[in-house]
Motif scaffolding. Structure first.
Motif, short mmCIF file in Angstrom:
data_model
loop_
_atom_site.label_atom_id
_atom_site.label_comp_id
_atom_site.label_asym_id
_atom_site.label_seq_id
_atom_site.Cartn_x
_atom_site.Cartn_y
_atom_site.Cartn_z
N LYS A 1 28.73 3.08 47.46
CA LYS A 1 27.85 3.33 48.59
C LYS A 1 27.42 2.00 49.23
N GLN A 2 27.03 1.06 48.36
CA GLN A 2 26.62 -0.26 48.87
C GLN A 2 27.77 -0.91 49.62
N MET B 1 28.21 0.68 52.99
CA MET B 1 27.15 0.26 53.90
C MET B 1 27.40 -1.16 54.40
N SER C 1 22.44 0.37 57.22
CA SER C 1 21.46 0.05 56.19
C SER C 1 20.83 1.28 55.55
N SER C 2 21.14 2.48 56.02
CA SER C 2 20.47 3.63 55.39
C SER C 2 21.38 4.83 55.34
N ARG C 3 20.96 5.77 54.54
CA ARG C 3 21.70 7.04 54.42
C ARG C 3 21.76 7.74 55.76
N ALA C 4 20.61 7.68 56.49
CA ALA C 4 20.58 8.34 57.79
C ALA C 4 21.66 7.77 58.70
N ALA C 5 21.80 6.43 58.65
CA ALA C 5 22.80 5.77 59.48
C ALA C 5 24.20 6.20 59.06
N VAL D 1 25.04 9.07 57.68
CA VAL D 1 25.26 10.44 58.13
C VAL D 1 25.62 10.45 59.61
#
Lengths: 474, 220
Positions: free
Chosen positions: B190-191, B194, B200-204, B206
């Motif tokens: 995951k890192q 990213m 920088s985030s899960r929202a990004a 998605v």
């Protein structure tokens, strides 16, 4: 090396464990079988040896009697030298007694003078007595082809005329005893079979209620509290079943009471939450509409007065008042929104969350909040409120405790459910320990809210950060 | 009635505020308040009758609320310019107002300072926004750029798989179970994703996955 006693003890214990490990059915069957077979064998042996003793005794008496009778009768024939007559007597006697193998008469020099044998008398039989003096009656057993032979010697006329020797075979005796033994053994086997049948029935009688009880216990363990043990018999096992059923009744009662309490608690919690939410809504609206509008009115009025007056000192004061009013208006607006954002009612979850995230950024300037909200249509109002409060808590926790720089929020509608995720890349925490300690009211209230919505809340946390997953049905 | 006067309809459920505004506006030589309404329904009736140049509209009102009234007013009296006067400083409200055809958005706490200039700007055909709001609106909407497309191509199959599962809302633990990896390894993937995508985030993540159609075949 272990002492023998200790090893023996160990072995005994091992066997005991093995025996204890088998089912009750096998135990009872084993005991009954062992008893019947043991008793049968012991009785057979006992009878056999008793019979043997008495039959042998009887035979000895008979041999003795035949020998002494012949000794008396032989004396006359020998005195008269009528040897053929003597032989006739011997043969007649021999044929009268079926177990007589031989009869013969020897003279004092141990030479056979008359015999029941057709031909010559076998030497080994004649020489059996060997060194035994002729003037004494004696008895000798020896093994021959057909089994045991009992040899009786009786002196004739005190040994002056020689002696009579009678040989009795005990083959018929053995046959008789064997027949009796066989019959006894057969009886033992039959009794054993009967014992097994009886024992089977007995064990079924004993173990059937126990098995039924065990099955009931298993049903209860599987969660069926309505299961009851059947009362088969009025014995101890029946008492156990009754006691077990009473316990179950009690369990069911307390279970029901607990469920009722839990339901009441849930209802109360729901009402508390909705009442709190209603109250917040009311106060927020009042603040926003009433106080806010009044302050705006003051602001507008002051502006009007300011425009209409040329008095400089007054103008300064009016300006100060306008400043205060404007500040008060800001405060009222903030309070109102913190109590309950009107965006939540007017525009929905997405807008309310966006608004909250910008507020969060103001409170925690180093934290970056990224929200991705994908909801094709508005959710039911109660669900929106609960999710908003839940996510608000999660986001605040992340901003306040994680130490991370960014918070990601995802809200997505799925088929039949809504999923929300709040994730930070901070230091993480021990979820289980924190929950157990009960120190975090926030965590608890998040779980409660999720449960009230019929959904579930999961938290995964490690060194790389914390993620809160919420899924609630639509 | 001078032809240069701007004819204004006041719509606010607060009578005292309406009176104050009325006085303030009427004191201006170029402004005249031609009517007042206390709720959205009344506002529409008044507007149809009066055909004002400008409608000063509050968003919080009983009966028909401001946003719905705004849309209805645009339909009934399209020639009237509409300036929203509200206490909501949420960007979301602003976007809704602009989308519905509002020409200006003014906060009540700035009413004393900016109201007059806002009215004149909007009447002149301009758009009036609070400076903070203007700034927010000028923020470019994030769009897929070619560098991200390149980055997407640079993802390994495993990384792409992890990205898809993250976007579908799977927890790290669930991803680990599904791909038979350790949670730590999933975290590493995951890192890496990213870093490669510069997100920088899960929202990004998605958002990225949705925009690049990574979930299309999975969601269908």
């Amino acid at each position: 090396m272990m002492p023998i006693g200790q090893r023996l003890l160990g072995r005994v214990e091992e066997t005991q464990n093995q025996v204890a490990g088998v089912s009750v059915r096998t135990k009872i069957l084993g005991i009954i079988l062992a008893l019947t077979v043991g008793l049968g064998l012991w009785m057979t042996l006992q009878v056999r040896s008793q019979m043997m003793r008495s039959l042998v005794e009887e035979m000895e008496n008979r041999g003795q009697a035949v020998a002494s009778d012949l000794a008396v009768r032989s004396a006359d024939y020998l005195d008269q030298g009528d040897l053929p007559g003597l032989e006739r007597v011997l043969r007649a006697t021999s044929s009268n007694h079926s177990d007589v193998r031989y009869i013969f008469v020897v003279d004092p020099t141990e030479r056979v003078v008359a015999s029941s044998f057709e031909g010559t008398t076998p030497v080994e039989i004649v020489e059996l007595t060997g060194t035994t003096p002729l003037d004494e009656a004696h008895h000798l057993d020896y093994e021959s082809y057909g089994g045991m032979t009992h040899d009786f010697a009786m002196p004739i006329d005190g040994g002056r005329l020689g002696a009579v020797r009678v040989g009795l075979a005990d083959s018929r005796l053995s046959q008789h005893i064997n027949e009796v033994t066989q019959q006894l053994l057969l009886t033992t086997v039959l009794v054993s079979l009967g014992g097994i049948l009886g024992a089977s029935w007995l064990t079924w009688l004993v173990t059937h209620p126990i098995r039924s009880l065990v099955r009931t216990t298993e049903r209860v363990r599987a969660g069926d509290l309505s299961a009851r043990a059947r009362h088969y018999t009025d014995d101890e096992i029946g008492d156990l079943a009754t006691a077990f059923n009473h316990t179950l009744d009690e369990l069911q009662r307390s279970h029901d009471a607990l469920a009722e309490k839990e339901a009441a608690r849930t209802r109360l919690l729901e009402r508390l939450i909705s009442a709190q939410e209603e109250e917040r809504k009311r106060i927020a609206r009042e603040l926003h509409d009433d106080v806010g509008q009044s302050l705006t009115s003051i602001l507008v009025g002051l502006k009007l007065i300011e425009a209409q007056t040329a008095h400089k000192a007054l103008n300064g004061q009016i300006s100060a008042l306008r400043h205060i009013s404007s500040h008060a208006l800001d405060t009222v607006r903030l309070l109102s929104r913190q109590l309950r954002p009107s965006a939540l009612d007017d525009l929905g979850l997405d807008a309310a969350l966006q608004r909250f995230s910008s507020e969060l950024k103001q409170r925690f300037p180093t934290v970056d909040v990224d929200i991705h909200c994908y909801l094709p249509q508005r959710l039911p109002a109660a669900l929106e409120t609960s999710l908003y409060r839940l996510l608000q808590e999660a986001m605040t926790n992340a901003a306040r405790h994680s130490g991370g720089r960014s918070i990601g929020v995802v809200v997505m509608q799925r088929t039949g459910s809504v999923q929300a995720i709040v994730e930070d890349h901070g230091r993480g925490f021990d979820v289980t320990a924190t929950r157990r300690a009960g120190s975090s009211v926030g965590l608890h209230s998040m779980s409660e809210r999720a449960e009230l919505l019929g959904g579930q809340l999961r938290i995964e946390s490690n060194d790389d950060g914390t993620t809160v997953y919420v899924e609630v049905p639509l | 009635m001078s032809p240069h006067e701007i004819r204004i309809l006041l719509v606010d459920d607060h009578a005292v505020l309406r009176a104050g505004l009325n006085a303030l506006l009427n004191a201006q030589p170029d402004l005249v308040v031609v009517g007042e309404a206390g709720d959205g329904q009344a506002a529409i009736e008044q507007a149809e009758r009066l055909r004002p140049d400008l409608i000063l509209l509050d968003l919080n009102m009983p009966r028909l609320n401001g946003l719905d009234a705004l849309a209805e007013l645009r339909r009934c009296v399209p020639q009237s310019r509409i300036l929203v006067l509200t206490m909501h400083d949420d960007e979301s409200y602003l976007r809704q107002v602009l989308a519905a055809g509002g020409a200006g958005y003014l906060l009540k706490q700035a009413a004393d300072k900016e109201l007059l200039s806002a009215i004149r700007t909007v009447y002149a055909g301009g758009t009036f926004l609070h400076s903070e709001h203007a700034h927010a609106l000028l923020q470019p909407a994030p769009t897929a750029d070619s560098r991200q497309d390149e980055a997407l191509a640079a993802l390994s199959d495993r990384e792409r798989e992890v990205l898809q599962l993250i976007a579908l809302g799977y927890s790290n633990k669930e991803i680990a179970e599904q791909l038979i990896l350790s949670v730590k390894t999933v975290e590493t993937y995951k890192q890496r994703v990213m870093t490669k995508l510069n997100l920088s985030s899960r929202a990004a993540l998605v958002r990225f996955a949705l925009r690049h159609g990574l979930l299309d075949d999975l969601l269908a």
